[in-house]
Design a protein around this motif. Structure first.
Motif, PDB file in Angstrom:
ATOM      1  N   MET A 184     -13.469  -3.936 -35.424  1.00  0.00           N
ATOM      2  CA  MET A 184     -12.620  -3.110 -36.263  1.00  0.00           C
ATOM      3  C   MET A 184     -11.457  -3.936 -36.784  1.00  0.00           C
ATOM      4  SD  MET A 184     -11.050   0.701 -35.651  1.00  0.00           S
ATOM      5  CE  MET A 184      -9.938   0.284 -34.315  1.00  0.00           C
ATOM      6  N   TYR A 185     -11.279  -3.901 -38.095  1.00  0.00           N
ATOM      7  CA  TYR A 185     -10.186  -4.613 -38.760  1.00  0.00           C
ATOM      8  C   TYR A 185      -9.312  -3.578 -39.458  1.00  0.00           C
ATOM      9  CZ  TYR A 185      -7.887  -7.591 -42.292  1.00  0.00           C
ATOM     10  OH  TYR A 185      -6.970  -8.211 -43.111  1.00  0.00           O
ATOM     11  N   LEU A 186      -8.019  -3.557 -39.118  1.00  0.00           N
ATOM     12  CA  LEU A 186      -7.072  -2.609 -39.682  1.00  0.00           C
ATOM     13  C   LEU A 186      -5.981  -3.369 -40.433  1.00  0.00           C
ATOM     14  CD1 LEU A 186      -6.618  -0.232 -36.595  1.00  0.00           C
ATOM     15  CD2 LEU A 186      -8.299  -0.057 -38.458  1.00  0.00           C
ATOM     16  N   ASP A 187      -5.752  -2.994 -41.688  1.00  0.00           N
ATOM     17  CA  ASP A 187      -4.704  -3.610 -42.502  1.00  0.00           C
ATOM     18  C   ASP A 187      -3.861  -2.505 -43.129  1.00  0.00           C
ATOM     19  OD1 ASP A 187      -3.308  -5.732 -43.808  1.00  0.00           O
ATOM     20  OD2 ASP A 187      -4.413  -5.313 -45.645  1.00  0.00           O
ATOM     21  N   GLY A 188      -2.544  -2.720 -43.229  1.00  0.00           N
ATOM     22  CA  GLY A 188      -1.660  -1.673 -43.732  1.00  0.00           C
ATOM     23  C   GLY A 188      -1.645  -0.487 -42.792  1.00  0.00           C
ATOM     24  N   VAL A 189      -1.329  -0.735 -41.528  1.00  0.00           N
ATOM     25  CA  VAL A 189      -1.589   0.237 -40.468  1.00  0.00           C
ATOM     26  C   VAL A 189      -0.564   1.377 -40.479  1.00  0.00           C
ATOM     27  CG1 VAL A 189      -1.830   0.558 -37.988  1.00  0.00           C
ATOM     28  CG2 VAL A 189      -2.646  -1.544 -39.053  1.00  0.00           C
ATOM     29  N   ALA A 190      -1.066   2.611 -40.551  1.00  0.00           N
ATOM     30  CA  ALA A 190      -0.248   3.812 -40.398  1.00  0.00           C
ATOM     31  C   ALA A 190      -0.148   4.135 -38.909  1.00  0.00           C
ATOM     32  CB  ALA A 190      -0.885   4.979 -41.154  1.00  0.00           C
ATOM     33  N   ASP A 191       1.060   4.220 -38.403  1.00  0.00           N
ATOM     34  CA  ASP A 191       1.272   4.426 -36.963  1.00  0.00           C
ATOM     35  C   ASP A 191       1.128   5.903 -36.611  1.00  0.00           C
ATOM     36  OD1 ASP A 191       2.028   4.394 -34.331  1.00  0.00           O
ATOM     37  OD2 ASP A 191       3.987   3.474 -34.651  1.00  0.00           O
ATOM     38  N   HIS A 192       0.039   6.225 -35.920  1.00  0.00           N
ATOM     39  CA  HIS A 192      -0.215   7.599 -35.488  1.00  0.00           C
ATOM     40  C   HIS A 192       0.105   7.775 -34.003  1.00  0.00           C
ATOM     41  CE1 HIS A 192      -2.637  11.273 -34.586  1.00  0.00           C
ATOM     42  NE2 HIS A 192      -2.337  11.581 -35.819  1.00  0.00           N
ATOM     43  N   THR A 193       0.968   6.926 -33.469  1.00  0.00           N
ATOM     44  CA  THR A 193       1.152   6.900 -32.012  1.00  0.00           C
ATOM     45  C   THR A 193       2.563   7.272 -31.575  1.00  0.00           C
ATOM     46  OG1 THR A 193       1.843   4.567 -31.844  1.00  0.00           O
ATOM     47  CG2 THR A 193      -0.530   5.011 -31.977  1.00  0.00           C
ATOM     48  N   ARG A 194       3.408   7.751 -32.476  1.00  0.00           N
ATOM     49  CA  ARG A 194       4.795   8.097 -32.139  1.00  0.00           C
ATOM     50  C   ARG A 194       4.927   9.618 -32.025  1.00  0.00           C
ATOM     51  NH1 ARG A 194       8.167   3.990 -30.370  1.00  0.00           N
ATOM     52  NH2 ARG A 194       8.341   2.285 -31.865  1.00  0.00           N
ATOM     53  N   PRO A 195       5.001  10.182 -30.815  1.00  0.00           N
ATOM     54  CA  PRO A 195       5.125  11.645 -30.697  1.00  0.00           C
ATOM     55  C   PRO A 195       6.460  12.186 -31.188  1.00  0.00           C
ATOM     56  CG  PRO A 195       4.363  10.656 -28.626  1.00  0.00           C
ATOM     57  CD  PRO A 195       4.836   9.536 -29.509  1.00  0.00           C
ATOM     58  N   ARG A 196       7.535  11.383 -31.083  1.00  0.00           N
ATOM     59  CA  ARG A 196       8.859  11.871 -31.472  1.00  0.00           C
ATOM     60  C   ARG A 196       9.178  11.476 -32.914  1.00  0.00           C
ATOM     61  NH1 ARG A 196      13.929  11.177 -28.189  1.00  0.00           N
ATOM     62  NH2 ARG A 196      13.692   8.994 -28.835  1.00  0.00           N
ATOM     63  N   LEU A 197       9.584  12.454 -33.692  1.00  0.00           N
ATOM     64  CA  LEU A 197       9.871  12.205 -35.101  1.00  0.00           C
ATOM     65  C   LEU A 197      10.933  11.127 -35.277  1.00  0.00           C
ATOM     66  CD1 LEU A 197       9.465  13.026 -38.072  1.00  0.00           C
ATOM     67  CD2 LEU A 197      11.251  14.756 -37.737  1.00  0.00           C
ATOM     68  N   ILE A 198      11.983  11.131 -34.483  1.00  0.00           N
ATOM     69  CA  ILE A 198      13.067  10.177 -34.653  1.00  0.00           C
ATOM     70  C   ILE A 198      12.580   8.748 -34.467  1.00  0.00           C
ATOM     71  CG2 ILE A 198      13.795  10.507 -32.251  1.00  0.00           C
ATOM     72  CD1 ILE A 198      15.990   9.471 -35.285  1.00  0.00           C
ATOM     73  N   ASP A 199      11.662   8.513 -33.530  1.00  0.00           N
ATOM     74  CA  ASP A 199      11.146   7.162 -33.308  1.00  0.00           C
ATOM     75  C   ASP A 199      10.337   6.688 -34.510  1.00  0.00           C
ATOM     76  OD1 ASP A 199      12.278   7.206 -30.771  1.00  0.00           O
ATOM     77  OD2 ASP A 199      10.465   8.000 -29.835  1.00  0.00           O
ATOM     78  N   TRP A 200       9.515   7.579 -35.042  1.00  0.00           N
ATOM     79  CA  TRP A 200       8.670   7.251 -36.191  1.00  0.00           C
ATOM     80  C   TRP A 200       9.540   6.962 -37.408  1.00  0.00           C
ATOM     81  CZ3 TRP A 200       6.824  10.413 -40.539  1.00  0.00           C
ATOM     82  CH2 TRP A 200       5.683   9.896 -41.158  1.00  0.00           C
ATOM     83  N   LEU A 201      10.549   7.825 -37.642  1.00  0.00           N
ATOM     84  CA  LEU A 201      11.423   7.624 -38.791  1.00  0.00           C
ATOM     85  C   LEU A 201      12.292   6.376 -38.635  1.00  0.00           C
ATOM     86  CD1 LEU A 201      12.599  11.275 -39.563  1.00  0.00           C
ATOM     87  CD2 LEU A 201      10.826   9.939 -40.731  1.00  0.00           C
ATOM     88  N   ALA A 202      12.728   6.086 -37.419  1.00  0.00           N
ATOM     89  CA  ALA A 202      13.574   4.907 -37.208  1.00  0.00           C
ATOM     90  C   ALA A 202      12.811   3.623 -37.535  1.00  0.00           C
ATOM     91  CB  ALA A 202      14.091   4.881 -35.776  1.00  0.00           C
ATOM     92  N   ASP A 203      11.530   3.559 -37.186  1.00  0.00           N
ATOM     93  CA  ASP A 203      10.735   2.381 -37.556  1.00  0.00           C
ATOM     94  C   ASP A 203      10.669   2.235 -39.074  1.00  0.00           C
ATOM     95  OD1 ASP A 203      10.229   1.463 -35.032  1.00  0.00           O
ATOM     96  OD2 ASP A 203       8.173   2.211 -34.917  1.00  0.00           O
ATOM     97  N   HIS A 204      10.420   3.350 -39.774  1.00  0.00           N
ATOM     98  CA  HIS A 204      10.386   3.302 -41.240  1.00  0.00           C
ATOM     99  C   HIS A 204      11.733   2.865 -41.799  1.00  0.00           C
ATOM    100  CE1 HIS A 204       6.458   4.795 -42.522  1.00  0.00           C
ATOM    101  NE2 HIS A 204       6.480   5.635 -41.507  1.00  0.00           N
ATOM    102  N   ALA A 205      12.821   3.416 -41.243  1.00  0.00           N
ATOM    103  CA  ALA A 205      14.152   3.101 -41.759  1.00  0.00           C
ATOM    104  C   ALA A 205      14.487   1.628 -41.574  1.00  0.00           C
ATOM    105  CB  ALA A 205      15.189   3.983 -41.061  1.00  0.00           C
TER     106      ALA A 205
END
Length: 467
Positions: free
Chosen positions: A218-239
């Motif tokens: 399996m080769y993944l490029d441009g990976v969307a992170d589906h592993t952050r249960p807490r919204l703040i953690d997911w948004l902080a990575d994006h920010a």
């Protein structure tokens, strides 16, 4: 966690330990010629794999056969990201897609599939209303805008639900991972060889969890992170990723005499523009579009013009095209599949305060962009974000773009760390660089997909696609 999701987990455990993905009959593919070098088929699957005897739906599939079957190494199955992947193969092909196919079909069939609800015309769910404008919460940041945005998204979602009918209940990556395993079986492959780009990496993550023992490569490029249960953690990575993007835009401008801000600090020029403006929503909205590396020249010109008194480029040149009177089910799929439960406005303002602490110049605005996708769409996620559990998988190749501000590099690295034997390769380009033709990534990705050869630890591919 929803009740259907708990039932689904039990169903998966039974499926993996005792029998194939479900008790549904093994699907068949009836290929027909669909122009040029392509063959098309429809894979019939249950709407809900936890109820395989229930209603069914169709998945569009396109195959480009190997040019030399005698040297064939099996099949690479691919999803190219949000929207209709097969249209990129059957319709007029871009030069990067053509070269990608030419390289892989030297020794492999390539099979591309559409997620359910996003296929060709007779299987495409057309929602009667579009979602709220994706930059709406960025342009207007008041209480009234929050309420209006939520109302528009709720109406869009209700229309999608009506248009899709019973199939709407199956629009999530848990179901699509089962579709992917059914496609593997229908192709006659004992194990899956998969390439996922962008949203297609979410299907790959789900497949690795549910069917890891049936995965070959399996080769993944441009990976969307589906592993952050807490919204703040997911948004902080994006920010944080967007904050770094501002500095990389600055460095690019310093190195390019053609940049409209060459010879000065482009990031400071952005700061100064914000400080001098009474209305910043349009500036942030345009800059979110302009921070994508191919749009950097446009962003530099927009900043230069705005400092001279004309900020119109932030509303015209740097904007997404209008969506029209109807909508695609893609946004609803993302929200029901992916987004954590969203806060009310007061709670979001506290989240935004925390984002401003980690990304004060530009990145904090990403919170409004991401939340705006799904604000107002009701219900818990059908396949909630959660830490990855994929202990049975073979080595997975993950490539991470330092200029990727679509699926940010921090989220991609977070996913890679959770695969027990992942091999990560960083590169100097942005989103979808393998598909867009970074030659270094093409060589590494194709060697892995065709021959199972992983690149050495610490491999880095330099930028080739930046403007």
């Amino acid at each position: 966690m929803s009740g259907r999701y708990r039932v689904a987990i039990v169903a998966v455990i039974l499926a993996v330990t005792a029998q194939p993905a479900s008790a549904a009959p093994e699907p068949a593919l009836r290929w027909r010629d669909c122009g040029a070098d392509t063959q098309c088929a429809v894979l019939t699957v249950p709407v809900d794999w936890a109820d395989p005897a229930g209603p069914v739906t169709g998945v569009d599939v396109v195959r480009v056969p190997s040019k030399d079957p005698a040297r064939g190494t099996g099949t690479v199955v691919a999803n190219l990201g949000a929207g209709n992947s097969t249209a990129a193969i059957v319709g007029p092909r871009s030069a990067p897609i053509q070269s990608w196919l030419d390289q892989l079909t030297e020794r492999s069939d390539v099979v591309v599939f559409d997620p359910r609800g996003l296929g060709r015309e007779d299987r495409q769910t057309v929602c009667p209303r579009p979602p709220a404008p994706i930059l709406g919460l960025v342009r207007r940041q008041d209480d009234a805008a929050w309420t209006t945005h939520a109302r528009e998204n709720a109406a869009y979602d209700a229309g999608c639900r009506q248009a899709a009918g019973p199939a709407f209940a199956g629009l999530d990556s848990w179901q699509i991972a089962h579709d992917l395993d059914a496609l593997r079986a229908a192709l006659g492959e004992k194990k899956l060889r998969y390439f996922g780009n962008s949203y297609g990496t979410t299907y790959g993550q789900a497949y690795a969890e549910l069917f890891g023992a049936r995965l070959d490569r399996m080769y993944l490029d441009g990976v969307a992170d589906h592993t952050r249960p807490r919204l703040i953690d997911w948004l902080a990575d994006h920010a944080r990723a967007q904050e770094l993007q501002l500095l990389r835009f600055r460095d690019w401008c310093a190195s390019k005499p053609s940049c409209a801000l060459h010879g000065e600090d482009a990031a400071k020029a952005w700061d100064d523009l914000l400080s001098a403006s009474a209305v910043t929503g349009d500036l942030f909205a345009g800059a979110l579009v302009g921070m994508n590396p191919p749009r950097w020249p446009d962003l530099a010109r927009a900043i230069a013009k705005a400092r001279a008194g004309d900020d119109s480029d932030f509303r015209t040149v740097l904007d997404y095209p209008p969506t029209g009177p109807t909508g695609s089910v893609q946004a609803a799929t993302l929200c029901h599949d992916f987004m954590p439960v969203l806060p009310d406005h007061a709670s979001f303002l506290e989240i935004e305060r925390r984002l401003k602490a980690v990304a004060p110049r530009f990145g904090w605005i990403e919170g409004r962009y991401e939340v705006g996708r799904c604000l107002g769409i009701p219900g818990e996620p059908a396949y909630p974000p959660h830490p990855l559990s994929a202990s049975g998988t073979p080595p997975v190749l993950v490539t991470i773009g330092e200029l990727d501000n679509n699926t940010g590099h921090l989220g991609a690295a977070h996913v890679a760390r959770q695969f027990p034997r992942a091999r990560s390769v960083r590169h100097g380009d942005g989103h979808a660089a393998y598909l867009l033709g970074n030659a270094c990534l093409r060589a590494l990705g194709n060697a892995y997909l065709l021959d199972g050869v992983l690149p050495p630890d610490g491999t880095f591919c330099p930028a080739e696609l930046a403007p």
